[in-house]
Design an enzyme around this catalytic site. Structure first.
Site, short mmCIF file in Angstrom:
data_model
loop_
_atom_site.label_atom_id
_atom_site.label_comp_id
_atom_site.label_asym_id
_atom_site.label_seq_id
_atom_site.Cartn_x
_atom_site.Cartn_y
_atom_site.Cartn_z
N HIS A 298 -1.24 0.21 10.83
CA HIS A 298 -2.11 0.43 11.99
C HIS A 298 -2.90 -0.81 12.40
O HIS A 298 -3.67 -0.77 13.35
CB HIS A 298 -3.05 1.61 11.78
CG HIS A 298 -3.80 1.58 10.49
ND1 HIS A 298 -4.24 2.71 9.86
CD2 HIS A 298 -4.17 0.55 9.70
CE1 HIS A 298 -4.85 2.38 8.73
NE2 HIS A 298 -4.83 1.08 8.62
N ASP B 187 -4.88 -7.31 10.65
CA ASP B 187 -4.93 -7.86 9.30
C ASP B 187 -4.52 -9.33 9.24
O ASP B 187 -4.76 -9.99 8.23
CB ASP B 187 -4.04 -7.02 8.38
CG ASP B 187 -4.52 -5.58 8.31
OD1 ASP B 187 -5.63 -5.35 7.82
OD2 ASP B 187 -3.78 -4.69 8.79
N ASP C 7 -4.86 -5.15 -1.41
CA ASP C 7 -3.93 -4.16 -1.96
C ASP C 7 -2.52 -4.33 -1.39
O ASP C 7 -1.75 -3.38 -1.28
CB ASP C 7 -4.44 -2.73 -1.76
CG ASP C 7 -4.51 -2.32 -0.30
OD1 ASP C 7 -4.38 -3.20 0.58
OD2 ASP C 7 -4.70 -1.12 -0.03
N1 LIG Z 1 0.30 0.85 6.47
C1 LIG Z 1 -1.00 0.85 6.65
O1 LIG Z 1 -1.50 0.71 7.78
C2 LIG Z 1 -1.88 1.08 5.45
C3 LIG Z 1 -3.26 1.27 5.58
C4 LIG Z 1 -4.02 1.54 4.43
C5 LIG Z 1 -3.39 1.60 3.20
N2 LIG Z 1 -2.05 1.37 3.11
C6 LIG Z 1 -1.34 1.44 1.85
O2 LIG Z 1 -1.22 2.79 1.50
C7 LIG Z 1 -1.01 2.88 0.09
C8 LIG Z 1 -1.93 3.91 -0.49
O3 LIG Z 1 -3.25 3.41 -0.46
P1 LIG Z 1 -4.48 4.29 -0.94
O4 LIG Z 1 -5.67 3.44 -0.81
O5 LIG Z 1 -4.46 5.60 -0.25
O6 LIG Z 1 -4.14 4.45 -2.49
P2 LIG Z 1 -4.36 5.73 -3.41
O7 LIG Z 1 -4.26 5.25 -4.79
O8 LIG Z 1 -5.56 6.49 -2.95
O9 LIG Z 1 -3.09 6.65 -3.04
C9 LIG Z 1 -1.82 6.45 -3.59
C10 LIG Z 1 -1.27 7.79 -4.03
O10 LIG Z 1 0.04 7.57 -4.58
C11 LIG Z 1 0.19 8.45 -5.68
N3 LIG Z 1 1.25 7.98 -6.57
C12 LIG Z 1 1.23 7.00 -7.50
N4 LIG Z 1 2.41 6.93 -8.13
C13 LIG Z 1 3.19 7.89 -7.58
C14 LIG Z 1 4.52 8.34 -7.82
N5 LIG Z 1 5.28 7.76 -8.76
N6 LIG Z 1 5.00 9.35 -7.06
C15 LIG Z 1 4.25 9.96 -6.13
N7 LIG Z 1 2.98 9.57 -5.86
C16 LIG Z 1 2.47 8.57 -6.59
C17 LIG Z 1 -1.17 8.45 -6.34
O11 LIG Z 1 -1.33 9.56 -7.20
C18 LIG Z 1 -2.08 8.48 -5.14
O12 LIG Z 1 -2.41 9.80 -4.75
C19 LIG Z 1 -1.27 1.47 -0.44
O13 LIG Z 1 -0.04 0.82 -0.66
C20 LIG Z 1 -2.00 0.80 0.67
O14 LIG Z 1 -1.86 -0.58 0.66
C21 LIG Z 1 -1.29 1.13 4.21
#
Ligand SMILES: NC(=O)c1ccc[n+]([C@@H]2O[C@H](COP(=O)([O-])OP(=O)(O)OC[C@H]3O[C@@H](n4cnc5c(N)ncnc54)[C@H](O)[C@@H]3O)[C@@H](O)[C@H]2O)c1
Ligand SMILES: NC(=O)c1ccc[n+]([C@@H]2O[C@H](COP(=O)([O-])OP(=O)(O)OC[C@H]3O[C@@H](n4cnc5c(N)ncnc54)[C@H](O)[C@@H]3O)[C@@H](O)[C@H]2O)c1
Lengths: 458, 458
Positions: free
Chosen positions: B175, B266, B119
């Site tokens: 993380h 990762d 992702d």
């Molecule tokens: N940084 C990290 O350590 C880490 C770890 C895990 C996941 N992630 C990232 O976090 C992100 C979310 O992952 P997820 O698995 O929770 O996905 P998810 O699809 O469960 O959550 C994404 C959310 O964004 C919302 N969304 C979509 N378009 C939107 C918009 N235009 N405005 C506002 N909200 C909107 C969706 O409705 C949803 O609730 C991904 O990019 C993923 O890669 C990052």
């Protein structure tokens, strides 16, 4: 209300433990009963014990739970013995599967036409057969007259084996048939209004009746297939995350078209290798997970198992967490506890059971366990007589499956190497006799398989 | 204790929602803050809102949660904006992955050397880039001076893009680096006694320091690899059910041997195609699940997501279920909330962050986001200077990865077809230019990709 003694062997079973306890606690007709939870794994035993006691005191329901690692103590004078024990743990079979795959047997030598189910251990289930037979003999000896409810797989093989070899009232049970409710729901009918009859062998059952308030639902199923299936599959291919979500898969519909009746529950997991050659084939027929019996689907199942196990542990042990909200408000759909109640209280009712045929289905020997709806009461199991399936199903599905069952039982009872080799000489994955010899050599050489190797020598 | 306004965009995120709320509620230094939860999905928004309110009243902690589908309302005058939004949902990318695989691109055209994360949407992330940039511009306009904490992926690309294009204080957070604690644990050291420094790009970080109370742990890691790895892997191969359990996998050890530093978190999911050709290859390097980025591992992740989502729903909505027992007693290890507190209360502390290099790592341009430990306070981010990685890592890992990032950003900012084709002409899976043309045609023709197709025309 009758107080009985119930022994659960393999009570730590992740697939069963919490459901058996939940259903009991929601069954007033057995209140006051003594329940002996038996397992060889003390950690699991403690966990299910803590769960049962916490849950029963939370509900204020009077059942007495005893924990023991002593099988005889559990079985002695029991009225009902429930067997959910699986020898060796899932990892043991995964190891044999891996060895098989190294020799060209995708999903293991145990998988065959109409038995692709990943924990339905037949030809390589030597120890599992021995354990189930030992338990049945204990029932015969220490609890004569008791009912043995066989939940551990392979239900088809073990119910047949036990009913032939041991003097005991045995009933094999499987919840797979409940899948007809999901099909009814997708067609837009309330499951509770629907009557379904499914017959055959365990995991090979076919829908012989399907009505709602007298109306035949098969024409609606045909219409659904013609008009709605494509759109349903399109969405399903994007969203399937549960590998068991296959009741209306292309595989199920294809089986229906080929054989003339709709396959129900775990039946859909079967079929010939045409549905199972490899992951891509499985995904075509069973969706992106490949169904429960692909390398994806089965890993999902095992991972879910592991997660569920740690979840039960927390529920059992953390006093801040109530248990009831995590379970339905009433008994589940499982028939185990209702059957016990029907027998104990002599309240006849019809259940889906596995019992020796005795004339129930035409074309099947009487000493082969069939899966049918039958009336169960204190007087025993009253089978319907002369049920029929189309000739194609009988000859091209049930007989080949029966053959595998008979080969397995002979292998287990008589031993020797030839039957193992022949088992694979009937398998389209086999490209040479050498391949069959080598894979068995490798499996029998696996640490832990010494006794089995001895049994299959010569 | 400082009261601030925090906006969470994409607050329904399954990966983040519950953790952000939990960590906030366990952070007294921000008590009284206003938290705006924003999402376009009302069902998810309601769920996280109900969860947050129930949990805060259970703990008796004063945070004010507001729910909105209006991004401007959430961002206006915020002190901190957290972006966890992912455009389209996981299913959208799975559909592009499936199309890619039909054209010979296993795991999708988006996967490349050192970015196999399923992702982490780069070249096919057109809409995700647009969304992240829009959010950043909203911050610039409606909350000038606020901090933007970029959690949504691809953190490397998006942090670089935003810091180049928008006047905003952006920090990318991930993380993944916390995995060093698990490695320390396996070696027998208490994670809290261990100091680790990991540097590089997000998802491509390398362990440059690894000590416990001043003692270098690398020699112990070498000894573990020599004497204990084989036995560890033997057991791990039988029991791995969590696809993320790869921190000491054969892949990790092999990367260490090839490049001279240990890969963390990762990073291990990356590498060249040598680790990723197909499922069997992945299983060899990443265990029976094939790691998180195989057809098995990713399905496990998505299925777990779905399960976790329904679990949160029950916790949020069933008044009989307390929430606290399901979470740790104190804050998790995530740095998001501590960073907010460090900035809000001007309490300098060191965190693993993604920020433009500005001299932190030698050999990397200043306007490329690096992942490094840096001191964060109200005064901003104080980077260390002149950190170094071995030449092999710089030239053979970081530069190729940086190239992909620059190509992605150019594709997104300038549009046109050529760069998409070239993206695949650098990919060992490509067997002909026709294949590259065809797969992009198919992806751009997918319903929903109209705007993206227009952007990449000509
Ligand atoms: N940084 C990290 O350590 C880490 C770890 C895990 C996941 N992630 C990232 O976090 C992100 C979310 O992952 P997820 O698995 O929770 O996905 P998810 O699809 O469960 O959550 C994404 C959310 O964004 C919302 N969304 C979509 N378009 C939107 C918009 N235009 N405005 C506002 N909200 C909107 C969706 O409705 C949803 O609730 C991904 O990019 C993923 O890669 C990052
Ligand atoms: N009939 C059905 O509808 C149905 C549904 C699901 C699973 N199953 C079957 O149930 C069985 C258990 O499955 P599971 O996934 O819970 O497995 P599991 O490994 O979680 O449980 C099996 C239990 O048996 C115990 N056991 C092993 N050897 C024993 C012995 N000698 N004496 C007593 N206990 C012993 C184990 O310690 C374990 O607690 C399997 O055969 C499975 O195929 C049947």
């Amino acid at each position: 209300m009758t107080k009985v003694k119930i022994a659960v062997i393999g009570a730590g079973s992740i697939a069963w433990s919490s459901t058996v306890v939940h259903d009991l606690l929601h069954t007033p007709t057995l209140l006051g009963s003594e329940v002996y939870l038996m397992d060889i794994d003390e950690t699991r035993l403690k966990r299910v014990g803590a769960f049962a006691r916490k849950y029963s005191s939370e509900l204020g329901v009077d059942y007495k739970f005893h924990l023991t690692t002593n099988r005889k103590e559990a079985i002695k004078d029991a009225d009902f013995v429930v067997n959910t024990a699986m020898y060796g743990g899932h990892g043991y079979y995964e190891a044999m599967r891996e060895i098989s795959e190294k020799h060209g047997y995708y999903r293991g030598v145990n998988s065959t036409e109409w038995n692709m189910v990943s924990d339905y251990h037949t030809i390589w289930g030597y120890y599992q057969f021995k354990l189930a037979l030992d338990i049945a003999r204990d029932v015969e000896q220490y609890a004569p007259g008791a009912w043995l409810l066989q939940l551990a797989n392979p239900v088809f093989e073990l119910t047949t084996l036990i009913s032939r070899e041991v003097k005991v009232n045995v009933i094999g049970l499987c919840h797979g048939h409940l899948a007809y409710k999901e099909i009814a729901g997708i067609l837009g009918f309330k499951p509770e209004d629907v009557e379904a009859e499914m017959i055959g062998f365990n995991h090979v059952i076919w829908l012989t009746k399907f009505t709602s308030k007298g109306r035949n639902l098969y024409p609606l199923l045909d219409e659904w297939i013609e008009k709605k299936a494509q759109e349903y599959w399109r969405k399903w291919r994007l969203s399937q995350r549960n590998p068991f979500d296959i009741h209306l898969s292309p595989a199920a519909v294809d089986m229906y078209k080929r054989y003339g009746l709709f396959p129900i529950g775990d039946t859909v997991r079967g079929g010939t290798w045409a549905y199972h050659w490899d992951l891509k084939t499985k995904q075509y027929w069973f969706g992106p997970t490949g169904g429960p019996d692909s390398e994806i689907g089965w890993m999902l199942y095992l991972a879910h198992h592991e997660w569920y196990s740690s979840y039960l542990e927390r529920l059992a042990e953390d006093p801040r967490m109530p248990i009831a909200p995590f379970f339905p408000a009433s008994r589940t759909d499982e028939s185990l506890i209702p059957i016990i109640s029907s027998i104990a209280n002599d309240e006849p009712a019809t259940y889906q059971v596995n019992v020796p045929n005795d004339g129930a289905i035409d074309g099947i020997p009487n000493d082969v366990a069939v899966e049918i709806p039958a009336e169960v009461s204190a007087k025993g199991v009253r089978r319907p007589q002369g049920l029929r399936v189309p000739g194609k199903i009988l000859k091209s599905v049930l007989w080949p499956r029966m053959l595998r069952m008979e080969m397995t039982l002979t292998a287990f009872l008589e031993g020797g190497r030839q039957i193992l080799i022949d088992w694979l000489m009937l398998d389209p994955r086999t490209k040479s006799e050498k391949q069959a010899e080598e894979v068995w050599d490798a499996i029998l050489a696996m640490p832990g398989n010494e006794e089995m190797a001895k049994h299959y020598r010569g």
